[in-house]
Design a protein around this motif. Structure first.
Motif, PDB file in Angstrom:
ATOM      1  N   VAL A  64       0.779  -1.234  -0.031  1.00 34.73           N
ATOM      2  CA  VAL A  64      -0.203  -0.059  -0.018  1.00 34.73           C
ATOM      3  C   VAL A  64       0.771   1.299   0.107  1.00 34.73           C
ATOM      4  O   VAL A  64       0.578   2.300  -0.720  1.00 34.73           O
ATOM      5  N   GLY A  65       1.980   1.330   0.552  1.00 32.87           N
ATOM      6  CA  GLY A  65       2.766   2.399   0.858  1.00 32.87           C
ATOM      7  C   GLY A  65       3.491   2.626  -0.698  1.00 32.87           C
ATOM      8  O   GLY A  65       3.780   3.503  -1.122  1.00 32.87           O
ATOM      9  N   ALA A  66       3.838   1.329  -1.257  1.00 32.16           N
ATOM     10  CA  ALA A  66       4.396   1.776  -2.546  1.00 32.16           C
ATOM     11  C   ALA A  66       3.459   2.317  -3.455  1.00 32.16           C
ATOM     12  O   ALA A  66       3.494   3.000  -4.461  1.00 32.16           O
ATOM     13  N   GLY A  67       1.892   1.788  -3.485  1.00 29.72           N
ATOM     14  CA  GLY A  67       0.877   2.323  -4.442  1.00 29.72           C
ATOM     15  C   GLY A  67       0.894   3.799  -3.909  1.00 29.72           C
ATOM     16  O   GLY A  67       0.521   4.470  -4.876  1.00 29.72           O
ATOM     17  N   ALA A  68       0.704   4.219  -2.789  1.00 29.40           N
ATOM     18  CA  ALA A  68       0.751   5.722  -2.253  1.00 29.40           C
ATOM     19  C   ALA A  68       1.902   6.391  -2.959  1.00 29.40           C
ATOM     20  O   ALA A  68       1.512   7.456  -3.373  1.00 29.40           O
ATOM     21  N   SER A  69       3.087   5.962  -3.120  1.00 36.61           N
ATOM     22  CA  SER A  69       4.161   6.665  -3.912  1.00 36.61           C
ATOM     23  C   SER A  69       3.878   6.738  -5.167  1.00 36.61           C
ATOM     24  O   SER A  69       4.058   7.740  -5.673  1.00 36.61           O
ATOM     25  N   GLY A  70       3.363   5.712  -5.663  1.00 37.22           N
ATOM     26  CA  GLY A  70       3.194   5.757  -7.379  1.00 37.22           C
ATOM     27  C   GLY A  70       2.027   6.683  -7.457  1.00 37.22           C
ATOM     28  O   GLY A  70       1.826   7.620  -8.575  1.00 37.22           O
ATOM     29  N   ALA A  71       0.950   7.001  -6.747  1.00 38.27           N
ATOM     30  CA  ALA A  71      -0.132   7.797  -7.047  1.00 38.27           C
ATOM     31  C   ALA A  71       0.266   9.203  -6.711  1.00 38.27           C
ATOM     32  O   ALA A  71      -0.004  10.089  -7.581  1.00 38.27           O
ATOM     33  N   LEU A  72       1.239   9.405  -5.653  1.00 41.19           N
ATOM     34  CA  LEU A  72       1.613  10.747  -5.574  1.00 41.19           C
ATOM     35  C   LEU A  72       2.692  11.243  -6.582  1.00 41.19           C
ATOM     36  O   LEU A  72       2.765  12.448  -7.190  1.00 41.19           O
ATOM     37  N   ASN A  73       3.374  10.369  -7.254  1.00 39.50           N
ATOM     38  CA  ASN A  73       4.301  10.421  -8.148  1.00 39.50           C
ATOM     39  C   ASN A  73       3.496  10.893  -9.665  1.00 39.50           C
ATOM     40  O   ASN A  73       3.877  11.549 -10.119  1.00 39.50           O
ATOM     41  N   MET A  74       2.617  10.082  -9.718  1.00 33.38           N
ATOM     42  CA  MET A  74       1.596  10.192 -11.100  1.00 33.38           C
ATOM     43  C   MET A  74       0.779  11.808 -10.659  1.00 33.38           C
ATOM     44  O   MET A  74       0.810  12.501 -11.681  1.00 33.38           O
ATOM     45  N   TRP A  75       0.496  11.986  -9.517  1.00 34.98           N
ATOM     46  CA  TRP A  75      -0.065  13.500  -9.401  1.00 34.98           C
ATOM     47  C   TRP A  75       0.931  14.472  -9.780  1.00 34.98           C
ATOM     48  O   TRP A  75       0.596  15.366 -10.398  1.00 34.98           O
ATOM     49  N   TRP A  76       2.294  14.337  -9.360  1.00 32.96           N
ATOM     50  CA  TRP A  76       3.145  15.614  -9.532  1.00 32.96           C
ATOM     51  C   TRP A  76       3.541  15.446 -11.078  1.00 32.96           C
ATOM     52  O   TRP A  76       3.808  16.779 -11.430  1.00 32.96           O
ATOM     53  N   ASP A  77       3.762  14.224 -11.626  1.00 37.50           N
ATOM     54  CA  ASP A  77       4.240  14.245 -12.801  1.00 37.50           C
ATOM     55  C   ASP A  77       3.394  14.295 -14.074  1.00 37.50           C
ATOM     56  O   ASP A  77       3.647  13.911 -15.170  1.00 37.50           O
ATOM     57  N   ALA A  78       2.143  14.554 -13.599  1.00 40.20           N
ATOM     58  CA  ALA A  78       0.929  14.525 -14.903  1.00 40.20           C
ATOM     59  C   ALA A  78       1.346  15.289 -16.235  1.00 40.20           C
ATOM     60  O   ALA A  78       0.894  14.845 -16.840  1.00 40.20           O
ATOM     61  N   ASP A  79       2.140  16.351 -15.853  1.00 37.73           N
ATOM     62  CA  ASP A  79       2.334  17.306 -16.818  1.00 37.73           C
ATOM     63  C   ASP A  79       3.313  16.800 -17.852  1.00 37.73           C
ATOM     64  O   ASP A  79       3.188  16.689 -19.228  1.00 37.73           O
ATOM     65  N   ILE A  80       4.353  15.951 -17.337  1.00 37.39           N
ATOM     66  CA  ILE A  80       5.187  15.430 -18.360  1.00 37.39           C
ATOM     67  C   ILE A  80       4.795  14.082 -18.787  1.00 37.39           C
ATOM     68  O   ILE A  80       5.385  13.434 -19.774  1.00 37.39           O
ATOM     69  N   ASP A  81       4.025  13.285 -17.834  1.00 36.52           N
ATOM     70  CA  ASP A  81       3.359  11.989 -18.390  1.00 36.52           C
ATOM     71  C   ASP A  81       2.660  12.350 -19.547  1.00 36.52           C
ATOM     72  O   ASP A  81       2.586  11.191 -20.518  1.00 36.52           O
ATOM     73  N   ALA A  82       1.844  13.302 -19.711  1.00 34.62           N
ATOM     74  CA  ALA A  82       1.198  13.843 -20.724  1.00 34.62           C
ATOM     75  C   ALA A  82       1.999  14.065 -22.192  1.00 34.62           C
ATOM     76  O   ALA A  82       1.594  13.875 -23.379  1.00 34.62           O
ATOM     77  N   ILE A  83       3.057  14.374 -22.101  1.00 30.58           N
ATOM     78  CA  ILE A  83       4.025  14.529 -23.237  1.00 30.58           C
ATOM     79  C   ILE A  83       4.635  13.222 -23.778  1.00 30.58           C
ATOM     80  O   ILE A  83       4.880  12.971 -25.028  1.00 30.58           O
ATOM     81  N   MET A  84       4.966  12.401 -22.809  1.00 33.34           N
ATOM     82  CA  MET A  84       5.775  11.367 -22.992  1.00 33.34           C
ATOM     83  C   MET A  84       4.830  10.134 -23.639  1.00 33.34           C
ATOM     84  O   MET A  84       3.775   9.792 -23.156  1.00 33.34           O
ATOM     85  N   LYS A  85       5.431   9.447 -24.706  1.00 34.34           N
ATOM     86  CA  LYS A  85       4.379   8.419 -25.198  1.00 34.34           C
ATOM     87  C   LYS A  85       4.123   7.280 -24.403  1.00 34.34           C
ATOM     88  O   LYS A  85       3.077   6.818 -24.264  1.00 34.34           O
TER      89      LYS A  85
END
Length: 314
Positions: A64-85
């Motif tokens: 669950v802690g790993a999943g929390a880290s993943g969710a927080l990372n996706m929240w912060w990186d959403a702008d660059i995630d939208a750019i990378m294929k």
């Protein structure tokens, strides 16, 4: 795009209600599976027996802690995630989950996992889990990922803590065995990701992420791959001479490190012209080998633990 404006610029698709699958994807399940596996190995190879229920709760909290880290990372990186294929279809940039919702999930799961792990096991394990989440979400994602080409080296620490946490769940301590399991993953991470970066090509540059391939060039990246692989070899083999190692582990470690180092050497000897000619076949092959590499070492540790259990020794 600034991270602070994500809630204003990325919205769920009209009429789309996030599914359980969307929330599950938010927690980076492939990364979570590696975390669970290595944490479980850390717990099972320890010299202290753990009640199955306590062990289950401990691994659940780490997951669950790993999943929390993943969710927080996706929240912060959403702008660059939208750019990378390779990341554009993630839940936030694809409009399936709202950024604020991802943030709330990440924070809630972080507190839940750390507090429950503390109550179920011990303060050291909970503290290590809390530090891991903080390190990945804040130190790596929010600070260093976009600041330095050594982002992968530094970020690798977050992925290296799970076996140490699993060991701490069982023993309540940090020892040379858990440190070397940490170092095995920590030193493996850079060549693993740099091999990927060599054939992913422009994704990171398009997103403005200072990956080594973009800041120092591909020739420098190839040199870094072989240097870090060379540094990894003694760590991996050295683990075989601790209380959790043995002949099975050492055999696997020698073979896998010879295979991995040969791949790193082949990458180092190539140039972009040769890589373009065969569509980065060597780089892709080494990346695949890197996946087998880590799995094989931790399975070998499990086999050694099973053999000790069968003979009644540790």
């Amino acid at each position: 795009m600034s991270d602070m404006s994500l809630n204003e610029t990325i919205h769920p698709k009209d009429g789309h209600e996030p599914s359980m699958g969307d929330y599950y994807a938010l927690m980076k399940p492939r990364v979570m599976s590696l975390v669970v596996f290595t944490a479980l190995v850390g717990l099972l190879v320890s010299p202290v027996p753990v009640h199955p229920f306590i062990g289950f709760v401990g691994i659940l909290c780490i997951a669950v802690g790993a999943g929390a880290s993943g969710a927080l990372n996706m929240w912060w990186d959403a702008d660059i995630d939208a750019i990378m294929k390779r990341t554009a279809k993630r839940p936030i940039p694809s409009g399936k989950v709202a950024p604020g919702e991802a943030l709330g999930i990440g924070v809630a799961l972080s507190f839940f996992s750390v507090v429950l792990l503390w109550l179920a096991t011990n303060a050291l394990a909970a503290g290590l889990l809390a530090f891991t989440i903080f390190f990945y979400a804040v130190v790596y994602s929010m600070w260093l990922k976009r600041l330095t080409p050594q982002n992968i080296v530094i970020g690798g620490a977050a992925g290296a803590f799970p076996p140490m946490i699993g060991w701490a769940v069982a023993t309540g301590s940090v020892t040379i065995e858990s440190v070397l399991m940490f170092m095995l993953i920590f030193m493996w991470t850079p060549p693993h990701f740099w091999a990927l970066a060599l054939f992913v090509k422009t994704d990171y540059g398009d997103a403005g992420v200072p990956m080594l391939t973009e800041t120092h060039g591909r020739d420098s990246t190839r040199k870094h791959v072989i240097v870090y692989t060379a540094l990894l070899v003694p760590v991996a083999i050295g683990l075989g001479f601790t209380s959790i190692g043995g002949p099975v582990y050492l055999t696997v470690a020698v073979l896998m490190n010879a295979w991995f180092f040969k791949g790193a050497y082949d990458i180092w000897k190539r140039d972009d012209a040769a890589a373009d000619a065969d569509n980065y076949a060597v780089e892709k092959s080494v990346f695949k080998v890197s996946l087998y590499y880590l799995f094989a070492h931790f399975v070998a540790l499990l086999i050694e633990a099973a053999l000790r259990l069968n003979t009644g020794t540790f």
